[in-house]
Each structure stands twice: as structure tokens, then as C-alpha cells.
Design an enzyme around this catalytic site. Structure first.
Site, PDB file in Angstrom:
ATOM      1  N   HIS A 132       0.870  -1.181   0.000  1.00 29.52           N
ATOM      2  CA  HIS A 132       0.000   0.000   0.000  1.00 29.52           C
ATOM      3  C   HIS A 132       0.909   1.233   0.000  1.00 29.52           C
ATOM      4  O   HIS A 132       2.013   1.193   0.535  1.00 29.52           O
ATOM      5  CB  HIS A 132      -0.813  -0.070   1.296  1.00 29.52           C
ATOM      6  CG  HIS A 132      -1.906   0.943   1.435  1.00 29.52           C
ATOM      7  ND1 HIS A 132      -1.673   2.252   1.767  1.00 29.52           N
ATOM      8  CD2 HIS A 132      -3.259   0.824   1.308  1.00 29.52           C
ATOM      9  CE1 HIS A 132      -2.829   2.898   1.851  1.00 29.52           C
ATOM     10  NE2 HIS A 132      -3.799   2.055   1.577  1.00 29.52           N
ATOM     11  N   ASP A 209       2.838  -4.864   7.938  1.00 29.80           N
ATOM     12  CA  ASP A 209       1.627  -4.052   7.813  1.00 29.80           C
ATOM     13  C   ASP A 209       0.440  -5.011   7.886  1.00 29.80           C
ATOM     14  O   ASP A 209       0.122  -5.704   6.920  1.00 29.80           O
ATOM     15  CB  ASP A 209       1.668  -3.294   6.483  1.00 29.80           C
ATOM     16  CG  ASP A 209       0.412  -2.482   6.226  1.00 29.80           C
ATOM     17  OD1 ASP A 209      -0.518  -2.541   7.052  1.00 29.80           O
ATOM     18  OD2 ASP A 209       0.363  -1.797   5.189  1.00 29.80           O
ATOM     19  N   GLN A 212      -4.692  -5.398   6.655  1.00 23.81           N
ATOM     20  CA  GLN A 212      -5.690  -6.276   6.032  1.00 23.81           C
ATOM     21  C   GLN A 212      -5.642  -7.679   6.636  1.00 23.81           C
ATOM     22  O   GLN A 212      -6.239  -8.603   6.093  1.00 23.81           O
ATOM     23  CB  GLN A 212      -5.440  -6.379   4.518  1.00 23.81           C
ATOM     24  CG  GLN A 212      -5.575  -5.074   3.771  1.00 23.81           C
ATOM     25  CD  GLN A 212      -7.014  -4.626   3.602  1.00 23.81           C
ATOM     26  OE1 GLN A 212      -7.960  -5.384   3.818  1.00 23.81           O
ATOM     27  NE2 GLN A 212      -7.191  -3.373   3.219  1.00 23.81           N
ATOM     28  N   LYS A 235     -10.780  -0.749   9.739  1.00 23.85           N
ATOM     29  CA  LYS A 235     -11.000  -1.938   8.910  1.00 23.85           C
ATOM     30  C   LYS A 235     -11.280  -3.175   9.770  1.00 23.85           C
ATOM     31  O   LYS A 235     -11.586  -4.236   9.247  1.00 23.85           O
ATOM     32  CB  LYS A 235      -9.780  -2.192   8.013  1.00 23.85           C
ATOM     33  CG  LYS A 235      -9.553  -1.071   7.008  1.00 23.85           C
ATOM     34  CD  LYS A 235      -8.307  -1.269   6.195  1.00 23.85           C
ATOM     35  CE  LYS A 235      -8.094  -0.067   5.271  1.00 23.85           C
ATOM     36  NZ  LYS A 235      -6.816  -0.139   4.557  1.00 23.85           N
ATOM     37  N   CYS A 373      -4.644   2.591  -3.780  1.00 26.09           N
ATOM     38  CA  CYS A 373      -3.436   3.054  -3.086  1.00 26.09           C
ATOM     39  C   CYS A 373      -2.265   2.120  -3.328  1.00 26.09           C
ATOM     40  O   CYS A 373      -1.450   1.876  -2.429  1.00 26.09           O
ATOM     41  CB  CYS A 373      -3.667   3.204  -1.581  1.00 26.09           C
ATOM     42  SG  CYS A 373      -4.923   4.384  -1.155  1.00 26.09           S
TER      43      CYS A 373
HETATM   44  C1  LIG Z   1      -5.815   0.627   4.524  1.00 26.49           C
HETATM   45  C2  LIG Z   1      -4.407   0.197   4.512  1.00 26.49           C
HETATM   46  C3  LIG Z   1      -3.398   0.998   5.025  1.00 26.49           C
HETATM   47  C4  LIG Z   1      -3.646   2.374   5.544  1.00 26.49           C
HETATM   48  O1  LIG Z   1      -4.650   2.449   6.519  1.00 26.49           O
HETATM   49  P1  LIG Z   1      -5.077   3.907   7.004  1.00 26.49           P
HETATM   50  O2  LIG Z   1      -6.215   3.660   7.916  1.00 26.49           O
HETATM   51  O3  LIG Z   1      -5.487   4.657   5.759  1.00 26.49           O
HETATM   52  O4  LIG Z   1      -3.895   4.512   7.625  1.00 26.49           O
HETATM   53  C5  LIG Z   1      -2.108   0.527   5.009  1.00 26.49           C
HETATM   54  N1  LIG Z   1      -1.826  -0.681   4.520  1.00 26.49           N
HETATM   55  C6  LIG Z   1      -2.770  -1.495   4.029  1.00 26.49           C
HETATM   56  C7  LIG Z   1      -2.384  -2.849   3.514  1.00 26.49           C
HETATM   57  C8  LIG Z   1      -4.089  -1.085   3.997  1.00 26.49           C
HETATM   58  O5  LIG Z   1      -5.024  -1.887   3.497  1.00 26.49           O
END
Ligand SMILES: *Cc1c(COP(=O)(O)O)cnc(C)c1O
Length: 415
Positions: A132, A209, A212, A235, A373
Site C-alpha cells: 500500500h 503491515d 488487512q 478496517k 493506493c
Molecule cells: C488501509 C491500509 C493501510 C492504511 O490504513 P489507514 O487507515 O489509511 O492509515 C495501510 N496498509 C494497508 C495494507 C491497507 O489496506
């Protein structure tokens, strides 16, 4: 078997679960809402909404300040939310859980404090080709300020990390590997155990990260031995404005503060100030108090259903949706990793993803269209963008049917 038959899971009461989410009873364009954009943000159960409302109506104040009951109670509730997150990730200590505004802020915290504060010119950072933007741009900023080298590990046509190529990038100059746990576009679950082991072999730290991942699969940061783990609350069925940085205590202790201000200090004098203990050192200013408490309620909600049950339900949705969408003429799935979450990115003939999303919206179907993104990833697959349906714990096979019928309508319009 009828198309809409749901595998009957006695412990997974989908109707009761859906009833917890007030927004799922809404209509759009006169059709029941069919929310398939959980990868962008998930809907909130009543338990989260009620908790937030309860706090504002009953015991709201600032934390860590007053000696009065409201402030003591909300401080206890804020710290209880931290304990909930600690337990959810199985971190060793609450000192390792820093609340931030979102995942982006958590990654930037590491980029500024660890990246700019600890790394030196010539050190190397390795990311992957399915990150992302939030896990690309902060490292570019670090590179431009410090002269570290940024390397990108490739992915296969199925959307899997090419492990040999990843290992070949690692050298004794590699200081940090920053990778996604689950791709937001492809749904790929990356082999994090091997990624971490290979990085540690060359002495590099690892940031995962998990934005997800944490809503789909259990994460145990101690078992993984990961150095940093980040995710975003909205999320995970929690409110917006809350993210989490997990970091190993000794690493966070060695890092300089990111932002300066109230709450992060032990003492302040003009000649110099000293820092508060973890995690306060990284929580400058009034924190995301109610958002953190809301996130705690969301984690309690997900935990009560159980991640194993959620994973089973979503695996059924994924296999059903993969089969159903594959039968649609001109549909090309982008992201077919062996191990993936319930995310389907695709192109449909020559139809532009924005047109696809607009047409299916008329049927009540919410999907995301665009580059998600992840522009470098779109380049990797040679597409300007995709349409993405991303499922969550409340979605049903019937909703996949609705999506499929709406996509067939797109084909009739463009066909
Ligand atoms: C949504 C997402 C982000 C960023 O999340 P924010 O709430 O916009 O900071 C980073 N990495 C991944 C894989 C995402 O799906």
C-alpha cells in the site's frame, strides 16, 4: 444446490451477526445495500457504536490528568483498551502497544523515529511490490533524507512474493524489511514466518503491515518474533481515527521520540526535557481516547465470534465468489495466490473499473474501483486499476450472487 445456499454453520449465526450492524439494513437506489468494500473500511456493529456513545454520555474527560472520578474512569477504560489490543496480538507487555491515528501514522512513526533516527546512509530497506502507498512513501521520505537504499522484492503473476528473489535482496546492509501481511488488492497472505526468519538471519528488523490481516486471521507477535506490527482500527470494525503500532520494548526504548508535546515527557526544562516511559513516549498530546475504547469494543466483538469461525465463513465466501465470478465472460481475476483472504480484484472486458463500480452501485453493490493506493502494483499487472470486492464477517453468498448479476448487467451494457 441453489446458488444462494449458505453452508449451514450452527455456531456462525449470520442473521444475528448482520442484525448487529444497523447500516446493513439500509437501501441504496431502492435496493438493499450489498457492502463489498470492507478492504477500504468496514461497517460498525451496534456494540461499538453504543460503547462510543456511552462514553460520551456518561464519563467523558481527558485521560492521565484529573484526580476526579470521570478522568480516572476514562483513563482506566483507555488503558483497558490497550490491554485488549495487547491480548489480541499476544504482545508481551502493554508498553509495546502505541495508539496512533491510523496505520499510516504508525508506519510514519517508525519511519521517522527508527528510519531517520537510527538508520544511516547506505543502510538498506526492503519492501515488496504489493505494498500500500502507506508502506512505500514513508520509506521514500526516509531515503531522501538519510540516503538509505530502498529495494523492492518482486511478486509472481499469481500475486505471491517470490521468496528466492526476496532472499537475494537481503545483505548485511539490510536494516529493515517492511512488508504487508495481507495485500489489500490481491488478498495474498504473505509467508511472514519465512520473511521474518530470513530478515533476522542478516540482522534486519521487520515491520509487518497488518491492516488487512487482523480482521481475518489470528496474529501472535511473540510467536512471529516480529519487531514492529501495525494495523488500522476502522478496517477491524472499529471507529476511524485509531491505529496501532506494536514494537518490541527494547527497540521502542532505543528509538528517539517522534512527536514532542504533552503526555510524552517525564519533565520539561528549557535546557532539555526527558521522556516518559513507554508507551506514553510515543503518544504526544491528547490521545485518541474514545476511538481507542471503540477499537477495544470492536476487538471484543470479533473475539466473541471467534477468528477461526470468521475465517471459515470467509473462506467459504472466497471459494464461492471465485467460482461465481470466474464464470462471468471477460472477467480476469488479479491475484490468485494459493493462500489469500476473501478479496477479489478483477478487470471486466474493456469496461473501466469506475464504470463497473458506478453500474453495480445502481444495484446496491458497493465495491472499490481504481488503483487501491497501490499504483506500483497496478503497473506490475499492466492495468490502470481494478474493481475490488472485499468481504467481511457479515457478507453472504446471496450478496455474491447480487454482485455477479450486477456484473452481468455491466457486460450487457458494454457487450
Ligand atoms: C488501509 C491500509 C493501510 C492504511 O490504513 P489507514 O487507515 O489509511 O492509515 C495501510 N496498509 C494497508 C495494507 C491497507 O489496506
Amino acid at each position: 444446490m441453489t446458488a444462494t445456499a449458505q453452508i449451514h454453520d450452527p455456531i456462525y449465526d449470520i442473521d444475528a451477526i448482520r442484525a448487529d450492524f444497523p447500516i446493513l439494513a439500509k437501501e441504496v437506489h431502492g435496493k438493499p445495500v450489498c457492502f463489498l468494500d470492507n478492504g477500504a473500511s468496514a461497517q460498525k456493529p451496534r456494540q461499538v457504536i453504543d460503547k462510543i456513545r456511552w462514553v460520551y454520555e456518561n464519563e467523558y474527560a481527558n485521560v492521565h490528568r484529573g484526580a476526579y472520578a470521570f478522568s480516572e474512569n476514562i483513563t482506566a477504560a483507555y488503558e483497558a483498551a490497550r490491554e485488549t489490543v495487547r491480548a489480541y496480538l499476544n504482545a508481551r507487555s502493554e508498553k509495546e502497544i502505541v495508539f496512533t491515528g491510523n496505520a499510516t501514522a504508525a508506519i510514519n512513526l517508525v519511519a521517522y523515529s527508527y528510519g531517520r533516527g537510527v538508520l544511516k546512509a547506505g543502510d538498506e530497506i526492503v519492501i515488496s511490490d504489493m505494498e500500500h502507498h502507506s508502506n512505500i512513501v514513508p520509506w521514500q521520505l526516509v531515503r531522501d533524507m538519510t540516503g538509505v537504499v530502498l529495494k523492492v522484492a518482486p511478486i509472481s503473476d499469481d500475486g505471491e512474493l517470490v521468496m528466492d528473489a526476496y532472499r537475494a535482496l537481503l545483505t548485511d546492509r539490510t536494516k529493515l524489511v517492511a512488508m504487508t501481511h495481507v495485500s489489500n488488492v490481491l488478498g495474498t497472505v504473505t509467508p511472514v514466518e519465512q520473511i521474518i526468519a530470513a530478515a533476522h538471519d542478516v540482522g534486519a528488523k521487520v515491520l509487518l503491515d497488518g491492516s488487512q490481516a487482523v480482521m481475518h486471521l489470528p496474529v501472535d507477535v511473540q510467536a512471529l518474533d516480529v519487531d514492529f506490527y501495525v494495523f488500522t482500527g476502522h478496517k477491524l470494525y472499529g471507529p476511524t481515527g485509531i491505529g496501532v503500532l506494536y514494537g518490541k520494548e527494547e527497540i521502542l526504548n532505543a528509538m528517539p521520540p517522534f512527536m514532542g508535546g504533552g503526555d510524552m515527557i517525564a519533565s520539561v526544562a528549557y535546557e532539555g526535557s526527558t521522556w516518559a516511559d513507554l508507551p506514553a513516549k510515543f503518544e504526544a498530546g491528547t490521545p485518541q481516547i474514545v476511538q481507542a475504547i471503540g477499537l477495544g469494543a470492536a476487538i471484543d466483538y470479533v473475539s466473541a465470534i471467534g477468528l477461526d469461525a470468521i475465517a471459515r465463513h470467509e473462506a467459504d465466501l472466497l471459494s464461492y465468489a471465485t467460482q461465481r465470478l470466474s464464470s462471468i465472460e471477460g472477467l480476469r481475476l488479479i491475484g490468485t495466490a494459493a493462500h489469500k483472504t476473501a478479496v477479489l480484484s478483477f478487470t471486466l472486458g474493456d469496461a473501466h473499473p469506475h464504470d463497473v463500480a458506478t453500474i453495480v452501485d445502481r444495484e446496491g453493490v458497493c465495491v472499490r474501483a481504481g488503483h487501491h493506493c497501490a499504483e506500483p502494483l497496478m503497473d506490475r499487472f499492466g492495468v490502470p486499476g481494478t474493481t475490488r470486492a472485499s468481504m467481511g464477517l457479515y457478507n453472504t453468498r446471496a450478496e455474491i450472487d447480487t454482485l455477479a448479476m450486477a456484473l452481468e448487467k455491466v457486460n450487457r451494457i458494454f457487450g
